[in-house]
Motif scaffolding. Structure first.
Motif, PDB file in Angstrom:
ATOM      1  N   MET A   1       0.840  -1.175   0.000  1.00  0.00           N
ATOM      2  CA  MET A   1       0.000   0.000   0.000  1.00  0.00           C
ATOM      3  C   MET A   1       0.880   1.231   0.000  1.00  0.00           C
ATOM      4  O   MET A   1       1.559   1.504   0.960  1.00  0.00           O
ATOM      5  CB  MET A   1      -0.875   0.026   1.236  1.00  0.00           C
ATOM      6  CG  MET A   1      -1.977  -0.949   1.261  1.00  0.00           C
ATOM      7  SD  MET A   1      -2.930  -0.613   2.745  1.00  0.00           S
ATOM      8  CE  MET A   1      -4.289  -1.613   2.440  1.00  0.00           C
ATOM      9  N   LEU A   7      -5.437   6.486   4.500  1.00  0.00           N
ATOM     10  CA  LEU A   7      -6.012   5.563   3.529  1.00  0.00           C
ATOM     11  C   LEU A   7      -5.694   4.121   3.906  1.00  0.00           C
ATOM     12  O   LEU A   7      -6.559   3.247   3.818  1.00  0.00           O
ATOM     13  CB  LEU A   7      -5.487   5.874   2.130  1.00  0.00           C
ATOM     14  CG  LEU A   7      -6.003   4.986   1.004  1.00  0.00           C
ATOM     15  CD1 LEU A   7      -7.509   5.125   0.863  1.00  0.00           C
ATOM     16  CD2 LEU A   7      -5.300   5.323  -0.297  1.00  0.00           C
ATOM     17  N   GLN A   8      -4.479   3.859   4.350  1.00  0.00           N
ATOM     18  CA  GLN A   8      -4.111   2.520   4.803  1.00  0.00           C
ATOM     19  C   GLN A   8      -4.967   2.093   5.986  1.00  0.00           C
ATOM     20  O   GLN A   8      -5.418   0.945   6.052  1.00  0.00           O
ATOM     21  CB  GLN A   8      -2.636   2.474   5.195  1.00  0.00           C
ATOM     22  CG  GLN A   8      -1.690   2.546   4.032  1.00  0.00           C
ATOM     23  CD  GLN A   8      -0.244   2.553   4.474  1.00  0.00           C
ATOM     24  OE1 GLN A   8       0.063   2.843   5.626  1.00  0.00           O
ATOM     25  NE2 GLN A   8       0.642   2.244   3.546  1.00  0.00           N
ATOM     26  N   ALA A  10      -8.031   3.153   6.767  1.00  0.00           N
ATOM     27  CA  ALA A  10      -9.404   2.914   6.314  1.00  0.00           C
ATOM     28  C   ALA A  10      -9.513   1.588   5.562  1.00  0.00           C
ATOM     29  O   ALA A  10     -10.458   0.819   5.788  1.00  0.00           O
ATOM     30  CB  ALA A  10      -9.867   4.065   5.429  1.00  0.00           C
ATOM     31  N   VAL A  11      -8.567   1.305   4.707  1.00  0.00           N
ATOM     32  CA  VAL A  11      -8.605   0.049   3.946  1.00  0.00           C
ATOM     33  C   VAL A  11      -8.451  -1.146   4.880  1.00  0.00           C
ATOM     34  O   VAL A  11      -9.126  -2.167   4.714  1.00  0.00           O
ATOM     35  CB  VAL A  11      -7.523   0.054   2.841  1.00  0.00           C
ATOM     36  CG1 VAL A  11      -7.357  -1.314   2.226  1.00  0.00           C
ATOM     37  CG2 VAL A  11      -7.870   1.083   1.779  1.00  0.00           C
ATOM     38  N   THR A  12      -7.587  -1.034   5.870  1.00  0.00           N
ATOM     39  CA  THR A  12      -7.392  -2.130   6.821  1.00  0.00           C
ATOM     40  C   THR A  12      -8.664  -2.400   7.620  1.00  0.00           C
ATOM     41  O   THR A  12      -9.072  -3.553   7.782  1.00  0.00           O
ATOM     42  CB  THR A  12      -6.227  -1.809   7.770  1.00  0.00           C
ATOM     43  OG1 THR A  12      -5.054  -1.552   7.000  1.00  0.00           O
ATOM     44  CG2 THR A  12      -5.958  -2.954   8.715  1.00  0.00           C
ATOM     45  N   LEU A  14     -11.797  -1.564   6.800  1.00  0.00           N
ATOM     46  CA  LEU A  14     -12.843  -2.071   5.906  1.00  0.00           C
ATOM     47  C   LEU A  14     -12.606  -3.529   5.528  1.00  0.00           C
ATOM     48  O   LEU A  14     -13.545  -4.327   5.486  1.00  0.00           O
ATOM     49  CB  LEU A  14     -12.935  -1.207   4.653  1.00  0.00           C
ATOM     50  CG  LEU A  14     -13.563   0.165   4.845  1.00  0.00           C
ATOM     51  CD1 LEU A  14     -13.469   0.979   3.559  1.00  0.00           C
ATOM     52  CD2 LEU A  14     -15.007   0.043   5.276  1.00  0.00           C
ATOM     53  N   THR A  15     -11.362  -3.888   5.257  1.00  0.00           N
ATOM     54  CA  THR A  15     -11.053  -5.275   4.911  1.00  0.00           C
ATOM     55  C   THR A  15     -11.338  -6.207   6.082  1.00  0.00           C
ATOM     56  O   THR A  15     -11.911  -7.291   5.903  1.00  0.00           O
ATOM     57  CB  THR A  15      -9.582  -5.398   4.481  1.00  0.00           C
ATOM     58  OG1 THR A  15      -9.349  -4.523   3.391  1.00  0.00           O
ATOM     59  CG2 THR A  15      -9.247  -6.812   4.089  1.00  0.00           C
ATOM     60  N   SER A  54      -0.882   1.022  10.284  1.00  0.00           N
ATOM     61  CA  SER A  54      -0.878   2.217   9.447  1.00  0.00           C
ATOM     62  C   SER A  54       0.055   3.310   9.968  1.00  0.00           C
ATOM     63  O   SER A  54       0.798   3.911   9.198  1.00  0.00           O
ATOM     64  CB  SER A  54      -2.288   2.787   9.341  1.00  0.00           C
ATOM     65  OG  SER A  54      -3.145   1.833   8.778  1.00  0.00           O
ATOM     66  N   TYR A  59       3.226  -1.756   8.497  1.00  0.00           N
ATOM     67  CA  TYR A  59       3.273  -2.127   7.083  1.00  0.00           C
ATOM     68  C   TYR A  59       4.701  -2.058   6.544  1.00  0.00           C
ATOM     69  O   TYR A  59       5.111  -2.908   5.761  1.00  0.00           O
ATOM     70  CB  TYR A  59       2.339  -1.257   6.243  1.00  0.00           C
ATOM     71  CG  TYR A  59       0.904  -1.686   6.307  1.00  0.00           C
ATOM     72  CD1 TYR A  59       0.522  -2.966   5.944  1.00  0.00           C
ATOM     73  CD2 TYR A  59      -0.079  -0.806   6.730  1.00  0.00           C
ATOM     74  CE1 TYR A  59      -0.789  -3.361   5.999  1.00  0.00           C
ATOM     75  CE2 TYR A  59      -1.403  -1.195   6.796  1.00  0.00           C
ATOM     76  CZ  TYR A  59      -1.757  -2.476   6.423  1.00  0.00           C
ATOM     77  OH  TYR A  59      -3.064  -2.871   6.488  1.00  0.00           O
TER      78      TYR A  59
END
Length: 68
Positions: A1, A7-8, A10-12, A14-15, A54, A59
């Motif tokens: 990522m 953004l990282q 939020a994606v984490t 949501l996933t 994040s 990461y």
């Protein structure tokens, strides 16, 4: 990522929600209170983990270990 930390994050989250909610539905009894309790536990575990990954360098640490 390669994106920003927000953004990282939020994606984490949501996933984890997309994977965790169906698992909680499958693994808990068909009782709405139990499933809500499982969802609360999922959020309580996901938010600190996503924050560490994040903003805490998680990461980057994983990226270095995978590239070795």
């Amino acid at each position: 990522m390669g994106g920003s930390s927000a953004l990282q994050f939020a994606v984490t989250v949501l996933t984890a929600g997309v994977v965790g909610v169906p698992l909680a539905v499958l693994l808990t009894p068909p009782d709405p209170y139990t499933q809500l309790f499982a969802l609360g536990i999922l959020l309580a575990m996901t938010l600190p983990a996503a924050y560490y990954l994040s903003y805490g360098g998680g990461y980057e640490s994983l990226r270095v270990r995978v590239q070795q």
